[in-house]
Design an enzyme around this catalytic site. Structure first.
Site, PDB file in Angstrom:
ATOM      1  N   GLY A   1       0.908  -1.067  -0.289  1.00 35.20           N
ATOM      2  CA  GLY A   1       0.516   0.404  -0.073  1.00 35.20           C
ATOM      3  C   GLY A   1       0.820   1.415  -0.032  1.00 35.20           C
ATOM      4  O   GLY A   1       2.237   0.996  -0.852  1.00 35.20           O
ATOM      5  N   SER A   2      -0.071   2.800   0.595  1.00 38.38           N
ATOM      6  CA  SER A   2       1.129   3.331   0.227  1.00 38.38           C
ATOM      7  C   SER A   2       1.741   3.793   1.377  1.00 38.38           C
ATOM      8  O   SER A   2       2.246   2.744   2.513  1.00 38.38           O
ATOM      9  CB  SER A   2      -0.112   4.615   1.019  1.00 38.38           C
ATOM     10  OG  SER A   2      -0.227   4.724   1.967  1.00 38.38           O
TER      11      SER A   2
ATOM     12  N   GLY B   1       2.993   2.052   5.535  1.00 41.42           N
ATOM     13  CA  GLY B   1       3.659   1.788   5.627  1.00 41.42           C
ATOM     14  C   GLY B   1       4.700   2.149   7.028  1.00 41.42           C
ATOM     15  O   GLY B   1       5.197   1.666   7.359  1.00 41.42           O
TER      16      GLY B   1
ATOM     17  N   GLU C   1       5.566  -3.674   0.633  1.00 44.00           N
ATOM     18  CA  GLU C   1       5.481  -3.112  -0.721  1.00 44.00           C
ATOM     19  C   GLU C   1       5.008  -1.742  -0.721  1.00 44.00           C
ATOM     20  O   GLU C   1       4.283  -1.590  -0.794  1.00 44.00           O
ATOM     21  CB  GLU C   1       4.843  -4.162  -1.518  1.00 44.00           C
ATOM     22  CG  GLU C   1       4.997  -5.739  -1.292  1.00 44.00           C
ATOM     23  CD  GLU C   1       6.807  -5.598  -1.881  1.00 44.00           C
ATOM     24  OE1 GLU C   1       7.662  -4.489  -2.274  1.00 44.00           O
ATOM     25  OE2 GLU C   1       7.274  -6.925  -2.373  1.00 44.00           O
TER      26      GLU C   1
ATOM     27  N   CYS D   1       2.101  -0.255  -8.371  1.00 43.31           N
ATOM     28  CA  CYS D   1       3.099   0.295  -7.800  1.00 43.31           C
ATOM     29  C   CYS D   1       4.382   1.055  -8.933  1.00 43.31           C
ATOM     30  O   CYS D   1       5.749   1.495  -8.712  1.00 43.31           O
ATOM     31  CB  CYS D   1       3.505  -0.340  -7.098  1.00 43.31           C
ATOM     32  SG  CYS D   1       1.715  -1.015  -5.505  1.00 43.31           S
TER      33      CYS D   1
HETATM   34  C1  UN1 Z   1       1.932  -3.967  -8.092  1.00 44.13           C
HETATM   35  O1  UN1 Z   1       1.322  -2.864  -7.828  1.00 44.13           O
HETATM   36  O2  UN1 Z   1       1.467  -3.599  -6.855  1.00 44.13           O
HETATM   37  O3  UN1 Z   1       5.246  -5.481 -12.412  1.00 44.13           O
HETATM   38  C2  UN1 Z   1       1.946  -5.039  -8.588  1.00 44.13           C
HETATM   39  C3  UN1 Z   1       3.486  -5.110 -12.451  1.00 44.13           C
HETATM   40  C4  UN1 Z   1       2.815  -6.213 -11.218  1.00 44.13           C
HETATM   41  C5  UN1 Z   1       2.690  -6.393 -10.630  1.00 44.13           C
HETATM   42  C6  UN1 Z   1       2.433  -4.695  -9.883  1.00 44.13           C
HETATM   43  N1  UN1 Z   1       3.284  -7.316 -12.160  1.00 44.13           N
HETATM   44  O4  UN1 Z   1       3.411  -4.325 -12.640  1.00 44.13           O
END
Ligand code: UN1
Length: 500
Positions: A233-234, A238, A255, A289
């Protein structure tokens, strides 16, 4: 009942679950803003009971041989293959991503299941040379305990599967708190995993689903029975979670946000660069992300590159994510739209030129938020560029020397993914070297998003330092015991110590 609600109900039924509709938590689709179902928020007692069940189940699960535990994950992979399109439909309904990307997300789950099954026979410990005669030194990896998984809306099922597939083969049990924006995909995954357990004769209590907002997650954060808390998440989340888990000496796997950049050098293949940039920046409506948020381009080719990206953006079909011709679906909700507008206003105040995009597009009425992806030229990397805005804004900065480009690239608090577009081997290697990209993922001639599961996934700095999915990420889900075995009839002490 609306067509989308019916679609969700039918997909859920085929996945072996029914749509909850008597709860307090509305499951909305970002496609139209309609409610698809109503899930019950787990009470503190529910969460406590879920952790207790997972904890009790762990006591037996940890002693099942890893290759036998893998049967559950193998079966889950089969069920996901069988139900790929139903689960992908739910992902599109709840997260709004286009069908092709939703199918890709389910494929990512199938891939990690296969990977985890293989890993179940490769939970290797090292054997070290002992300094003492008649002694053997080695290490053994053991299951950790209950793994709490807190996942985000944007990869509502894949990130759960990265954690759960590995945790289960590693002998852990799981309590999952999905995003409150995607409760139905979670119900579906829980049902599939339950079925996998029943089919192979494993205890279904190895997986527990709890639903609700941050308070439910906080209970996982603070409960000492949760040995590992894996949270996606954000950075804000975290920052709240990490010290609390640390305070009880629990383990955390984080993450968090990314602020991913791509350097484009004068030698780059621009056709390829444009394709890579457009997928990474506008794909998933900028809600990965790993989405590309910054392009750092050599000044000599900046106008050419921006012109080409703008041409590609003008042709991006924005609309219904179920329509096969659509490439950009909706933002998750109004808050995401407002955050995007605030960032664009801030960028303008900082002197930015918005080349194109950033406008709301009316696709399905007032309760859904579709936008045209934005390209924003910046003279410098101001604070708004250094923040992650979870929306399709691509900031373009220019450079003159590669050192300057790498400095700009690394001058953000986040460190998830990065890439360089170049055909010059020296530039590529420099970017990958110790004084190059400071991110957990560094690519050459592909964009920042769309990683395969075989590599470790995660990033540095405010991204949180965790690594999930491939390579040796499984080690985060186990504890290491170092074993010294004396098979002699003497008792020599290490470091030459004499004691009597
Ligand atoms: C995410 O955005 O939390 O590499 C995961 C990627 C994907 C996973 C993203 N396999 O864009």
């Amino acid at each position: 009942m609306s067509a989308l609600e019916t679609r969700a109900r039918q997909a859920l039924a085929r996945l072996g679950a029914s749509t909850p509709d008597d709860g307090d938590l509305a499951a909305r689709t970002p496609i139209t803003g309609e409610v698809l179902g109503r899930v019950k928020t787990s009470t503190p007692d529910d969460v406590d009971a879920a952790i207790s069940r997972a904890h009790a189940s762990f006591r037996a699960w940890r002693s099942v041989p890893a290759p036998v535990r893998a049967a559950v994950v193998r079966r889950l992979g089969q069920l996901l293959t069988e139900h790929k399109s139903d689960l992908a439909d739910l992902v599109t309904l709840e997260a709004g991503k286009i069908s092709s990307e939703a199918l890709g997300e389910v494929q990512e789950m199938i891939d990690i299941c296969e990977f985890a099954v293989g890993i179940s026979r490769q939970l290797y410990g090292k054997t070290m040379a002992s300094e003492r005669p008649g002694h053997r030194l080695s290490e053994t990896w053991h299951p950790l305990g209950v793994v709490g998984v807190i996942s985000a809306f944007n990869f509502p099922v894949a990130v759960w599967s990265w954690n759960t597939a590995l945790a289960l083969v590693c002998g852990d049990t799981v309590v999952w708190k999905p995003s409150e924006a995607t409760p139905l995909t979670a119900v579906a995954c829980d049902a599939l995993l339950r079925r996998a357990c029943v089919d192979v004769g494993a205890d279904p209590a190895v997986h527990q689903l709890v639903q609700g907002s941050a308070a439910v997650g906080e209970q996982l954060v603070d409960d000492a029975r949760v040995a590992l808390l894996s949270a996606t998440g954000s950075v804000r989340m975290g920052r709240a979670v990490a010290p609390r888990v640390a305070a009880r000496f629990g383990k955390a796997l984080l993450e968090l946000g990314g602020n991913n950049g791509a350097i484009v050098t004068p030698s780059a293949d621009l056709d390829l660069a444009v394709r890579g940039i457009v997928f990474a920046a506008a794909g998933t409506a900028g809600q990965r992300c790993t989405s590309l948020r910054r392009v750092i381009v050599h000044a000599s080719i900046a106008d050419d590159l921006v012109g080409r990206i703008a041409d590609a953006y003008r042709q991006l079909p924005i609309g219904d994510p179920f329509d096969d011709s659509t490439l950009v679906g909706p933002l998750i909700n109004r808050a995401a739209f407002e955050a995007m507008q605030t960032s664009l206003q801030q960028a303008r105040a900082d002197g930015a030129t918005v080349v194109l995009g950033g406008d709301r597009v009316d696709v399905a009425g007032p309760d859904s938020y579709y936008v045209s992806p934005a390209i924003v030229r910046m003279a410098s990397q101001t604070s708004v560029v250094r923040e992650e805005t979870f929306a399709p804004i691509l900031y373009v900065l220019t450079y003159t020397t590669l050192d300057e480009a790498i400095e700009l690239h690394n001058a953000v608090p986040q460190g998830l993914s990065s890439s360089i577009f170049t055909t010059d081997q020296r530039e590529a290697e420099r970017f990958l070297a110790a004084d190059g990209s400071d991110c957990g993922i560094a690519n050459v001639n592909i964009g920042t998003s769309g990683a395969e599961i075989g590599g470790a996934f995660g990033g540095e700095k405010e991204t949180g330092g965790g690594r999930e999915s491939g390579s040796d990420s499984w080690q985060a889900y186990m504890r290491r015991a170092t074993n010294t075995i004396n098979y002699s009839d003497q008792l020599p002490l290490a470091q030459g110590v004499n004691f009597g």
